[in-house]
Design an enzyme around this catalytic site. Structure first.
Site, PDB file in Angstrom:
ATOM      1  N   VAL A  46      74.467  80.918   1.757  1.00 14.69           N
ATOM      2  CA  VAL A  46      74.866  80.054   2.728  1.00 14.69           C
ATOM      3  C   VAL A  46      74.431  78.563   2.459  1.00 14.69           C
ATOM      4  O   VAL A  46      73.277  78.361   2.290  1.00 14.69           O
ATOM      5  CB  VAL A  46      74.294  80.639   4.033  1.00 14.69           C
ATOM      6  CG1 VAL A  46      74.975  79.677   5.145  1.00 14.69           C
ATOM      7  CG2 VAL A  46      74.603  82.104   4.591  1.00 14.69           C
ATOM      8  N   GLU A  47      75.396  77.929   2.220  1.00 11.68           N
ATOM      9  CA  GLU A  47      74.989  76.377   1.742  1.00 11.68           C
ATOM     10  C   GLU A  47      74.937  75.464   3.067  1.00 11.68           C
ATOM     11  O   GLU A  47      75.389  75.892   4.066  1.00 11.68           O
ATOM     12  CB  GLU A  47      76.193  76.007   0.751  1.00 11.68           C
ATOM     13  CG  GLU A  47      75.972  76.782  -0.660  1.00 11.68           C
ATOM     14  CD  GLU A  47      76.770  76.520  -1.558  1.00 11.68           C
ATOM     15  OE1 GLU A  47      77.993  75.545  -1.545  1.00 11.68           O
ATOM     16  OE2 GLU A  47      76.792  76.792  -2.627  1.00 11.68           O
ATOM     17  N   ASN A  48      74.525  74.260   2.634  1.00  7.51           N
ATOM     18  CA  ASN A  48      74.533  73.354   3.908  1.00  7.51           C
ATOM     19  C   ASN A  48      74.629  71.852   3.384  1.00  7.51           C
ATOM     20  O   ASN A  48      74.394  71.817   2.232  1.00  7.51           O
ATOM     21  CB  ASN A  48      72.793  73.348   4.439  1.00  7.51           C
ATOM     22  CG  ASN A  48      72.677  72.524   5.539  1.00  7.51           C
ATOM     23  OD1 ASN A  48      72.716  71.440   5.611  1.00  7.51           O
ATOM     24  ND2 ASN A  48      72.692  73.469   6.767  1.00  7.51           N
ATOM     25  N   ALA A  49      75.179  70.936   4.558  1.00  7.52           N
ATOM     26  CA  ALA A  49      75.568  69.587   3.933  1.00  7.52           C
ATOM     27  C   ALA A  49      74.298  68.973   3.239  1.00  7.52           C
ATOM     28  O   ALA A  49      74.389  67.948   2.661  1.00  7.52           O
ATOM     29  CB  ALA A  49      76.155  68.837   4.907  1.00  7.52           C
ATOM     30  N   TYR A  51      72.149  69.512   1.062  1.00  8.81           N
ATOM     31  CA  TYR A  51      72.226  70.653  -0.034  1.00  8.81           C
ATOM     32  C   TYR A  51      70.879  71.574  -0.263  1.00  8.81           C
ATOM     33  O   TYR A  51      71.107  72.907  -0.418  1.00  8.81           O
ATOM     34  CB  TYR A  51      72.207  70.202  -1.336  1.00  8.81           C
ATOM     35  CG  TYR A  51      73.695  69.262  -1.602  1.00  8.81           C
ATOM     36  CD1 TYR A  51      74.647  69.466  -0.597  1.00  8.81           C
ATOM     37  CD2 TYR A  51      73.780  68.188  -2.058  1.00  8.81           C
ATOM     38  CE1 TYR A  51      76.063  68.806  -0.561  1.00  8.81           C
ATOM     39  CE2 TYR A  51      75.042  67.469  -2.424  1.00  8.81           C
ATOM     40  CZ  TYR A  51      75.999  67.591  -1.712  1.00  8.81           C
ATOM     41  OH  TYR A  51      77.154  66.939  -1.763  1.00  8.81           O
ATOM     42  N   CYS A  56      70.037  81.371  -0.590  1.00  7.75           N
ATOM     43  CA  CYS A  56      70.715  82.267  -1.723  1.00  7.75           C
ATOM     44  C   CYS A  56      70.978  83.586  -1.042  1.00  7.75           C
ATOM     45  O   CYS A  56      70.440  83.843  -0.055  1.00  7.75           O
ATOM     46  CB  CYS A  56      69.682  82.474  -2.991  1.00  7.75           C
ATOM     47  SG  CYS A  56      69.413  80.888  -3.800  1.00  7.75           S
ATOM     48  N   GLU A  58      70.065  86.324  -2.273  1.00  6.79           N
ATOM     49  CA  GLU A  58      69.158  87.454  -2.180  1.00  6.79           C
ATOM     50  C   GLU A  58      68.145  87.178  -0.935  1.00  6.79           C
ATOM     51  O   GLU A  58      67.422  88.289  -0.238  1.00  6.79           O
ATOM     52  CB  GLU A  58      68.204  87.291  -3.451  1.00  6.79           C
ATOM     53  CG  GLU A  58      68.940  87.631  -4.735  1.00  6.79           C
ATOM     54  CD  GLU A  58      69.558  86.284  -5.268  1.00  6.79           C
ATOM     55  OE1 GLU A  58      70.209  85.359  -4.376  1.00  6.79           O
ATOM     56  OE2 GLU A  58      69.537  86.261  -6.578  1.00  6.79           O
ATOM     57  N   CYS A  91      67.167  83.243  -8.652  1.00  8.74           N
ATOM     58  CA  CYS A  91      66.190  82.012  -9.027  1.00  8.74           C
ATOM     59  C   CYS A  91      64.666  82.553  -8.508  1.00  8.74           C
ATOM     60  O   CYS A  91      64.351  83.347  -8.033  1.00  8.74           O
ATOM     61  CB  CYS A  91      66.708  80.918  -7.800  1.00  8.74           C
ATOM     62  SG  CYS A  91      66.111  80.933  -6.143  1.00  8.74           S
ATOM     63  N   CYS A  94      63.782  83.235  -4.829  1.00  7.68           N
ATOM     64  CA  CYS A  94      64.103  84.752  -4.323  1.00  7.68           C
ATOM     65  C   CYS A  94      63.371  85.599  -5.176  1.00  7.68           C
ATOM     66  O   CYS A  94      62.933  86.680  -4.221  1.00  7.68           O
ATOM     67  CB  CYS A  94      65.748  84.887  -4.879  1.00  7.68           C
ATOM     68  SG  CYS A  94      66.705  83.898  -3.671  1.00  7.68           S
TER      69      CYS A  94
HETATM   70  N1  THU Z   1      72.547  81.202  -5.726  1.00  5.69           N
HETATM   71  C1  THU Z   1      72.227  82.514  -5.176  1.00  5.69           C
HETATM   72  O1  THU Z   1      72.835  82.754  -4.207  1.00  5.69           O
HETATM   73  N2  THU Z   1      71.566  83.467  -5.726  1.00  5.69           N
HETATM   74  C2  THU Z   1      71.305  83.242  -7.083  1.00  5.69           C
HETATM   75  O2  THU Z   1      70.526  84.021  -7.804  1.00  5.69           O
HETATM   76  C3  THU Z   1      71.487  81.851  -7.869  1.00  5.69           C
HETATM   77  C4  THU Z   1      72.088  80.851  -7.178  1.00  5.69           C
HETATM   78  C5  THU Z   1      73.390  80.326  -5.014  1.00  5.69           C
HETATM   79  C6  THU Z   1      72.689  79.173  -4.394  1.00  5.69           C
HETATM   80  C7  THU Z   1      73.920  78.237  -4.299  1.00  5.69           C
HETATM   81  O3  THU Z   1      74.712  78.436  -3.198  1.00  5.69           O
HETATM   82  C8  THU Z   1      74.927  78.548  -5.554  1.00  5.69           C
HETATM   83  O4  THU Z   1      74.344  79.795  -6.022  1.00  5.69           O
HETATM   84  C9  THU Z   1      74.785  77.565  -6.630  1.00  5.69           C
HETATM   85  O5  THU Z   1      73.465  77.430  -7.144  1.00  5.69           O
END
Ligand code: THU
Length: 139
Positions: A46-49, A51, A56, A58, A91, A94
Site C-alpha cells: 500500500v503506497e502513499n503520496a 513515499y 510492504c 509482508e 526488505c 519486513c
Molecule cells: N515491496 C514490498 O511490498 N515487499 C517487498 O518485499 C519489496 C518491496 C514494495 C514496496 C513498494 O510499494 C514497491 O514494492 C517498490 O519498492
C-alpha cells in the site's frame, strides 16, 4: 494443522497482488502467511503520496494477522510474489517484523518461467534471511 503446499501459498501471495495499491512504483507485491494453526493471512503493498509511508505486502499481512487473529500466533512461513520481478525477497524492515512472530521460512519463486506462469517455490530458512536477529527473546 495445515496441508497447504508451498506452491499453494505462493499462489495465494500472487492473488493478493490484485489489491496492491501502487500508483507510484507500479510494482505490485503480495504476501501470504501460513500461521501455526494452518490459517492463511494475505497482504499487499500500500503506497502513499508521501513515499516513505509505503507499507510492504509482508508487513500488511503481519499487521492484518494481529488485527484479525491476535498477536499470539507464530508464522510458519511467509510466501512473497512480486508481479514484475522474481524472486522477490523481503526488505530489511519486513524481515525484522516477520521475526517478531517467529517466522520460520520465507518462500519465493525460484524464477519466473518464460511463459509468465508463477515460478516454482524456493524455501529459505529464516536464519539465513535474518542472521543474528534481535527479537523478543533478547529482551
Ligand atoms: N515491496 C514490498 O511490498 N515487499 C517487498 O518485499 C519489496 C518491496 C514494495 C514496496 C513498494 O510499494 C514497491 O514494492 C517498490 O519498492
Amino acid at each position: 494443522m495445515s496441508h497447504i503446499s508451498d506452491e499453494e501459498l505462493l499462489a495465494k501471495a500472487y492473488a493478493a497482488t490484485e489489491n496492491s495499491y501502487v500508483p507510484y512504483s507500479g510494482f505490485p507485491v503480495g504476501a501470504a502467511l501460513l500461521l501455526d494453526d494452518g490459517t492463511v493471512v494475505t497482504g499487499c503493498n500500500v503506497e502513499n503520496a508521501s513515499y516513505g509511508l509505503t507499507n510492504c505486502a509482508e508487513r500488511t499481512a503481519v499487521f492484518r494477522m494481529v488485527a484479525e487473529h491476535g498477536g499470539n500466533h507464530k508464522i510458519a512461513a511467509c510466501a512473497i510474489v512480486g508481479r514484475k520481478a522474481a524472486p522477490c525477497h523481503p526488505c530489511g524492515a519486513c524481515r525484522q517484523v516477520l521475526h517478531e512472530f517467529g517466522c520460520k521460512r520465507v518462500i519465493v519463486e525460484s524464477e519466473r518461467p518464460e511463459n509468465g506462469d508463477l515460478g516454482a517455490p524456493a524455501s529459505i530458512d529464516f536464519e539465513k534471511i535474518l542472521p543474528y536477529a534481535f527479537g523478543p527473546e533478547d529482551l
